[in-house]
Scaffold this active site. Structure first.
Site, short mmCIF file in Angstrom:
data_model
loop_
_atom_site.label_atom_id
_atom_site.label_comp_id
_atom_site.label_asym_id
_atom_site.label_seq_id
_atom_site.Cartn_x
_atom_site.Cartn_y
_atom_site.Cartn_z
N GLY A 10 -8.15 14.96 -9.08
CA GLY A 10 -8.31 13.55 -8.74
C GLY A 10 -9.78 13.18 -8.63
O GLY A 10 -10.60 14.00 -8.20
N GLY A 74 -4.18 19.59 -16.31
CA GLY A 74 -4.80 20.14 -17.51
C GLY A 74 -5.25 21.58 -17.38
O GLY A 74 -6.22 21.97 -18.03
N ASP A 139 -10.23 14.48 0.47
CA ASP A 139 -9.48 14.93 1.66
C ASP A 139 -10.29 15.85 2.56
O ASP A 139 -9.88 16.13 3.68
CB ASP A 139 -8.22 15.68 1.23
CG ASP A 139 -7.19 14.78 0.56
OD1 ASP A 139 -7.42 13.57 0.50
OD2 ASP A 139 -6.16 15.30 0.10
N ARG A 174 1.31 -7.66 16.78
CA ARG A 174 2.11 -6.76 15.95
C ARG A 174 1.62 -5.32 16.02
O ARG A 174 0.49 -5.05 16.43
CB ARG A 174 2.00 -7.17 14.47
CG ARG A 174 2.89 -8.32 14.10
CD ARG A 174 2.61 -8.71 12.67
NE ARG A 174 3.56 -9.72 12.23
CZ ARG A 174 3.38 -10.51 11.17
NH1 ARG A 174 2.28 -10.41 10.46
NH2 ARG A 174 4.30 -11.38 10.84
N MET A 181 -4.84 8.65 2.68
CA MET A 181 -4.64 9.89 1.94
C MET A 181 -4.89 11.11 2.83
O MET A 181 -5.51 11.00 3.89
CB MET A 181 -5.51 9.93 0.69
CG MET A 181 -4.91 9.10 -0.44
SD MET A 181 -5.81 9.28 -1.97
CE MET A 181 -4.69 8.46 -3.11
N GLY A 182 -4.43 12.24 2.37
CA GLY A 182 -4.54 13.49 3.12
C GLY A 182 -3.22 14.23 2.98
O GLY A 182 -2.29 13.99 3.73
N GLU A 234 -0.83 10.63 4.77
CA GLU A 234 0.36 10.65 3.89
C GLU A 234 1.17 11.94 4.01
O GLU A 234 2.38 11.94 3.82
CB GLU A 234 -0.07 10.46 2.42
CG GLU A 234 -1.00 11.58 1.95
CD GLU A 234 -1.50 11.44 0.52
OE1 GLU A 234 -1.05 10.55 -0.20
OE2 GLU A 234 -2.35 12.28 0.13
N ARG A 277 4.38 -4.00 10.80
CA ARG A 277 4.10 -4.06 9.35
C ARG A 277 3.39 -2.78 8.95
O ARG A 277 2.66 -2.18 9.76
CB ARG A 277 3.18 -5.24 9.03
CG ARG A 277 3.78 -6.59 9.32
CD ARG A 277 4.84 -6.97 8.29
NE ARG A 277 5.31 -8.34 8.46
CZ ARG A 277 6.35 -8.69 9.21
NH1 ARG A 277 7.03 -7.77 9.87
NH2 ARG A 277 6.72 -9.97 9.30
N LEU A 284 -7.26 3.05 -3.41
CA LEU A 284 -8.50 2.33 -3.06
C LEU A 284 -9.50 3.32 -2.47
O LEU A 284 -10.71 3.17 -2.61
CB LEU A 284 -8.21 1.26 -2.01
CG LEU A 284 -7.70 -0.09 -2.47
CD1 LEU A 284 -7.50 -1.01 -1.28
CD2 LEU A 284 -8.70 -0.72 -3.44
#
Ligand code: F6P
Length: 359
Positions: A10, A74, A139, A174, A181-182, A234, A277, A284
């Site tokens: 990535g 790859g 990460d 709220r 990410m992670g 995540e 929410r 991003l």
């Protein structure tokens, strides 16, 4: 001397600054530099190998992405190949790669990538390829280096999101759940969460319970703070539960994670009755211009990789062991894993100021 550069896995903000620094440092020594496009695809006839000059890297230090492009499917040792019937098989094309490199007069390779690329680098080194690695991951989970470029940028992107979510959460009373990410390590969630004064931070290293998460939210409510910010990595999962895997991966790719924020947001609303929410920050975090810190680190890594070649440190990875840059054997890096230490002072500080880890 003729060297070649490859970026794999990535992308991460700062890759172009590494490429620029490596090219300029090599050119200063009078070496030729080639760029292998899309991981190692360029060396397998699936893409190009291009000359890299001072002109090719002009103005790229502050840009995101990689001018060489990249792929996370790859590996030359398990190269995905589609069969006439549409199914995929993995083929070992490493001999072909070594021969093509030799034919192009490539004497050494700088491989810039994360754990997958490091494994490929060590396999190529075992075949006699002269290779040095530059660690890359947003990460921050590559062992042996205090940090990698891209991490600081990702943390700042997440921080900006948390700041923005704060104002809307507060206006509406709220709960806002932000997924960052992670996969296996919660560094982005931890650092952005603490810096952004989140109320709950959930990371893969600390198993959490929904009851504890809701307790924190309701305690805030009772104290008159009717909104809460939850930051979740995540790859984190509840005690005894499983991580949230989204969709299918393509052949040769690792599992794709995502969706934990939605699951969690639903559970929080059901249990607390508070309007909740969720949002996924996603890729991003991988884009945009690298921060000053990441540009500097990437530049140091690129120059150090060229120095490592000059010093014949084959099979080594450049690493930051503050305040110094060092070279460590790739084999050593591959033997370890790097995750948040639950006893680390950042976790302790977070607990002391009242942040919940849901445990
Ligand atoms: O390894 C870095 C990372 O950003 C992970 O946190 C994330 O799960 C993964 O890349 C996503 O990769 P992609 O969607 O590009 O396959």
């Amino acid at each position: 001397m003729r060297i070649a550069l490859s970026t794999g896995g990535g992308d991460a903000p700062g890759l172009n600054a590494v490429i620029r620094a490596a090219v300029l440092s090599a050119r200063t020594r009078g070496w030729d530099v080639l760029g292998i496009k899309r991981g190692y695809a360029g060396l397998l006839g699936e893409d190009e190998v291009v000359p890299l000059t001072a002109e090719s890297v002009r103005g790229i230090a502050g840009t995101g992405g990689t001018i060489l492009r990249t792929t996370n499917r790859g590996s030359p040792f398990a190269y995905p190949m589609q069969q006439p019937d549409g199914t995929w098989i993995e083929v070992d094309r490493s001999d072909e790669l070594v021969e093509n490199a030799r034919n192009l007069g490539i004497e050494a390779i700088i491989s810039i990538g994360g754990d997958g690329s490091l494994k490929i680098a060590s396999q190529l080194a075992a075949k006699g390829m002269r290779i040095v690695s530059v660690p890359k991951t947003i990460d921050n989970d590559v062992p042996g280096t205090v940090t990698t470029f891209g991490f600081d940028t990702a943390v700042n992107t997440a921080l900006e999101a948390i700041d923005k979510l704060h104002t809307t959460a507060e206006s509406h009373d709220r709960v806002m759940v932000l997924e960052v990410m992670g996969r296996d390590a919660g560094f982005i969630a931890l650092h952005a969460g603490v810096a952004g004064t989140a109320d709950v931070i959930l990371i893969p290293e600390i198993a959490w319970e929904i009851e504890k998460v809701c307790e924190k939210i309701m305690a805030r409510d009772a104290a008159g703070h009717r909104f809460s910010i939850v930051v979740v990595a995540e790859g984190s999962k509840p005690r005894g539960g499983h991580e949230s895997i989204i969709g299918a991966s393509l052949p040769g790719q690792d599992r794709r994670l995502g969706g934990i924020a939605d699951r969690l947001g639903y559970d929080i609303q059901q249990r607390t009755g508070k309007e909740t929410r969720s949002m996924v920050l996603g890729h991003l975090q991988r884009g945009g211009p690298p921060t000053g810190y990441d540009r500097l680190l990437a530049t140091r890594f690129g120059a150090a990789a060229v120095q490592a070649i000059a010093d014949k440190r084959w099979g080594h990875m450049v690493a930051l062991q503050s305040p110094h840059l060092v070279c460590i054997p790739i084999e050593e890096v591959l033997r370890e894993t790097k995750q948040v230490d639950p006893e680390h002072d950042v976790v302790q500080a977070a607990r002391m100021i009242g942040i919940s880890f849901g445990d």
